[in-house]
Scaffold this motif. Structure first.
Motif, PDB file in Angstrom:
ATOM      1  N   LEU A   9       0.850  -1.476  -0.031  1.00  0.00           N
ATOM      2  CA  LEU A   9       0.106  -0.037  -0.119  1.00  0.00           C
ATOM      3  C   LEU A   9       0.990   1.172   0.027  1.00  0.00           C
ATOM      4  CD1 LEU A   9      -2.795   1.468   0.200  1.00  0.00           C
ATOM      5  CD2 LEU A   9      -2.871   1.122   2.795  1.00  0.00           C
ATOM      6  N   LEU A  10       1.976   1.177   0.881  1.00  0.00           N
ATOM      7  CA  LEU A  10       2.928   2.284   0.978  1.00  0.00           C
ATOM      8  C   LEU A  10       3.432   2.441  -0.491  1.00  0.00           C
ATOM      9  CD1 LEU A  10       4.319   4.538   2.714  1.00  0.00           C
ATOM     10  CD2 LEU A  10       6.018   2.854   3.017  1.00  0.00           C
ATOM     11  N   LEU A  11       3.854   1.456  -1.207  1.00  0.00           N
ATOM     12  CA  LEU A  11       4.427   1.761  -2.583  1.00  0.00           C
ATOM     13  C   LEU A  11       3.392   2.303  -3.342  1.00  0.00           C
ATOM     14  CD1 LEU A  11       6.819  -1.428  -2.509  1.00  0.00           C
ATOM     15  CD2 LEU A  11       7.601   0.915  -2.402  1.00  0.00           C
ATOM     16  N   VAL A  12       2.413   1.835  -3.240  1.00  0.00           N
ATOM     17  CA  VAL A  12       1.281   2.167  -4.526  1.00  0.00           C
ATOM     18  C   VAL A  12       0.957   3.534  -4.058  1.00  0.00           C
ATOM     19  CG1 VAL A  12      -1.138   1.921  -5.093  1.00  0.00           C
ATOM     20  CG2 VAL A  12       0.324   0.048  -4.714  1.00  0.00           C
ATOM     21  N   ILE A  13       0.834   4.145  -2.947  1.00  0.00           N
ATOM     22  CA  ILE A  13       0.813   5.610  -2.615  1.00  0.00           C
ATOM     23  C   ILE A  13       1.798   6.320  -2.992  1.00  0.00           C
ATOM     24  CG2 ILE A  13       0.336   7.187  -0.459  1.00  0.00           C
ATOM     25  CD1 ILE A  13      -0.959   5.128   0.770  1.00  0.00           C
ATOM     26  N   ILE A  14       3.158   5.990  -3.053  1.00  0.00           N
ATOM     27  CA  ILE A  14       4.151   6.746  -3.393  1.00  0.00           C
ATOM     28  C   ILE A  14       4.271   6.929  -5.111  1.00  0.00           C
ATOM     29  CG2 ILE A  14       6.577   6.802  -3.879  1.00  0.00           C
ATOM     30  CD1 ILE A  14       7.108   5.196  -1.179  1.00  0.00           C
ATOM     31  N   GLY A  15       3.839   5.615  -5.641  1.00  0.00           N
ATOM     32  CA  GLY A  15       3.618   5.617  -7.234  1.00  0.00           C
ATOM     33  C   GLY A  15       2.516   6.766  -7.500  1.00  0.00           C
ATOM     34  N   GLY A  16       1.299   7.004  -6.654  1.00  0.00           N
ATOM     35  CA  GLY A  16       0.278   7.534  -7.087  1.00  0.00           C
ATOM     36  C   GLY A  16       0.574   9.133  -7.017  1.00  0.00           C
ATOM     37  N   LEU A  17       1.156   9.506  -5.882  1.00  0.00           N
ATOM     38  CA  LEU A  17       1.769  10.695  -5.472  1.00  0.00           C
ATOM     39  C   LEU A  17       2.989  11.089  -6.628  1.00  0.00           C
ATOM     40  CD1 LEU A  17       2.300  10.746  -1.715  1.00  0.00           C
ATOM     41  CD2 LEU A  17       0.454  11.571  -3.237  1.00  0.00           C
ATOM     42  N   ASN A  18       3.653  10.268  -7.137  1.00  0.00           N
ATOM     43  CA  ASN A  18       4.469  10.645  -8.264  1.00  0.00           C
ATOM     44  C   ASN A  18       3.800  10.842  -9.416  1.00  0.00           C
ATOM     45  OD1 ASN A  18       7.328  10.748  -9.056  1.00  0.00           O
ATOM     46  ND2 ASN A  18       6.902   8.681 -10.235  1.00  0.00           N
ATOM     47  N   TRP A  19       2.884  10.137  -9.971  1.00  0.00           N
ATOM     48  CA  TRP A  19       1.984  10.495 -11.001  1.00  0.00           C
ATOM     49  C   TRP A  19       1.127  11.604 -10.741  1.00  0.00           C
ATOM     50  CZ3 TRP A  19       2.930   8.886 -15.626  1.00  0.00           C
ATOM     51  CH2 TRP A  19       3.521   7.851 -15.938  1.00  0.00           C
ATOM     52  N   LEU A  20       0.675  12.032  -9.642  1.00  0.00           N
ATOM     53  CA  LEU A  20      -0.015  13.244  -9.574  1.00  0.00           C
ATOM     54  C   LEU A  20       1.044  14.432  -9.475  1.00  0.00           C
ATOM     55  CD1 LEU A  20      -2.373  14.830  -8.286  1.00  0.00           C
ATOM     56  CD2 LEU A  20      -1.382  14.808  -6.234  1.00  0.00           C
ATOM     57  N   LEU A  21       2.147  14.227  -9.021  1.00  0.00           N
ATOM     58  CA  LEU A  21       3.231  15.402  -9.243  1.00  0.00           C
ATOM     59  C   LEU A  21       3.620  15.680 -10.653  1.00  0.00           C
ATOM     60  CD1 LEU A  21       5.331  15.071  -6.107  1.00  0.00           C
ATOM     61  CD2 LEU A  21       3.584  17.099  -6.563  1.00  0.00           C
TER      62      LEU A  21
END
Length: 64
Positions: A9-21
């Motif tokens: 979950l943490l890694l998916v959140i990091i990936g999602g934030l990366n795509w958002l930015l």
């Protein structure tokens, strides 16, 4: 198994934030922190995020 779920979950959140930015500001968070998208550590993180996303597909059984 719970620890694996939290890590995924943490890694998916990091990936999602990366795509958002990247979508909002055209800035790659992971690449920015680790010196570019082509560095070995950044590529490892991208692969880990992708594997975590695939693993999270198995969690649908638990939430449905």
């Amino acid at each position: 198994m719970k620890n694996l779920n939290v890590i995924a979950l943490l890694l998916v959140i990091i990936g999602g934030l990366n795509w958002l930015l990247f979508g909002l500001f055209q800035w790659d968070l992971v690449g920015g922190i680790f010196g570019g998208m082509d560095t070995a550590i950044a590529r490892v993180i991208y692969v880990l995020v992708g594997i975590a996303a695939l693993y999270c597909l198995t969690l649908f059984k638990k939430v449905s």
